[in-house]
Design an enzyme around this catalytic site. Structure first.
Site: not given
Ligand code: TRP
Length: 382
Positions: A154, A246, A249
């Site tokens: 990121k 992957k 988008k």
């Molecule tokens: N980090 C996850 C993603 O990018 C999104 C996410 C945030 C998440 N909080 C979470 C997934 C808690 C599961 C549980 O896809």
């Protein structure tokens, strides 16, 4: 002790323990190949980032598996939502962020999530997420966060970079680095037992279990269950044009990604252009030598709920690559047909979306406020 509103606790020598004991799971990671066999009274939690319109990968990896899970286990509880606080780690103009948030909620509803079977809400509308995030951030070491791999991509850093590097440190926002602690707070706030995610989130879930363990140990309680990772079967849908990557988008090649909102003609065209191979004869699943064909097989399997083996057997009558592609395109078009129309209608009706989210927020907050009360009492902040 009066602030403990629940009777779930017994106090031993002044220490809080819960009577609902959580034994350490024999296996913390499960492949989701059956959807109807969650232990009763499980609490399933997951969030998806609002990246705008959702594509086939998001649909198979999250929305469809959430729908199937929540429809198939009536004695468990389901909380799903939009990780808008996580999305805030990368800047978007306010209007765009807001549009993305609405698009995400409309996608979940159009994808068939039933709000009588699950709670659907925006993470940012439940302030207890941020509150618990602080407590957990204070219990997480920089080293633990530094070992995570997602912040590196990121922050556009290489996988072997480290936050101790001066340049990396300057160009990485603290929110991106601390993102996994917020994710742990999301899950633990509801004392969730199961978290369905794609395999790119496995590492964050492992960290979440470590944070839960360390909280329980530090305060000598058995408060947080160690949430199991439920790996969604269509783990990774790959780019149609470059099946090394992957489906995403942000891919500049538009034909690499099919959206739930694409017209049937667009879907047909994108699948026709998908990269495959020139191997003749029987269809086989082999991501190394046949990445393009294997990606299509994975898509079919995700849409039909059949295993990869069953899928391979079921397509042998298709005589050439064009027939395989037409078959895949038709499956996707059929699957998305009414979802696309519903999505368009929902998106026009923000009042309705607001009312759904408000309802979800109220339900989520009911749980969150009790738990944050318990947590504050455990740490001495009551
Ligand atoms: N980090 C996850 C993603 O990018 C999104 C996410 C945030 C998440 N909080 C979470 C997934 C808690 C599961 C549980 O896809």
């Amino acid at each position: 002790m009066s602030c403990l509103r629940t009777s779930r606790y017994v106090s031993t020598a002044g220490l809080l323990t819960t009577t609902r004991a959580y034994t350490s799971p024999s296996s913390s990671i499960q492949e989701l190949n059956r959807y109807d066999n969650l232990p009763s009274n499980s609490r399933v939690f997951s969030l998806i980032q609002p990246t705008g319109r959702i594509h086939l990968g998001n649909y198979l990896g999250a929305v469809k598996s959430w729908r199937t899970l929540s429809n198939s286990n009536p004695d468990s509880e389901f909380l799903f939502g939009i990780a808008d606080l996580h999305a805030f780690t990368s800047y978007k103009p306010a209007a765009e962020l807001k549009d993305n948030r609405y698009q995400a909620i409309a996608s979940l509803l159009a994808g068939g999530l039933d709000t009588t079977k699950c709670t659907l809400y925006f993470q940012s509308s439940v302030p207890e997420h941020s509150e618990l995030n602080w407590y957990l951030t204070c219990m997480t070491s920089m080293g633990q966060l530094n070992r995570m791999t997602q912040w590196k991509s990121k922050a556009q850093q290489s996988q072997n970079s480290s936050i101790t590097d001066e340049k990396v440190m300057e160009s990485t926002k603290a929110g991106v680095f601390c993102y996994p602690a917020l994710q742990a707070a999301d899950i633990l706030l509801y004392r969730a037992t199961h978290v369905p995610v794609g395999d790119d989130q496995s590492q964050h879930l492992e960290l979440c279990r470590n944070i839960a363990k360390s909280f329980n140990n530090t305060y000598n309680v058995n408060y947080f269950p160690l949430p199991k990772t439920l790996l969604t079967p269509a783990k990774k849908i790959l780019s149609l044009k470059n099946p090394e990557k992957k489906m995403s988008k942000s891919d500049p090649v538009q034909a690499s990604c099919v959206y739930v909102t694409d017209s049937p003609e667009d879907i047909q065209l994108k699948i026709r252009k998908a990269t495959t191979d020139s191997i003749q004869g029987a269809w086989s699943f082999d991501p190394v030598t046949r990445p393009g064909v294997s990606n299509l097989i994975n898509i079919i399997s995700g849409l039909t709920n059949e295993s990869i083996e069953e899928t391979v057997a079921s397509i042998q009558h298709l005589k050439d690559h064009k027939s395989l592609k037409d078959y895949v395109a038709k499956l996707i078009i059929d699957e998305f047909h009414d979802k696309r129309q519903l999505y368009d209608e929902l998106l026009k009706n923000r009042d309705y979306l607001d009312s759904v989210c408000k309802q979800g927020r109220d339900k989520a907050r009911e749980l969150a406020s009790v738990n944050i009360g318990d947590i504050k009492s455990i740490v001495g902040m009551d």
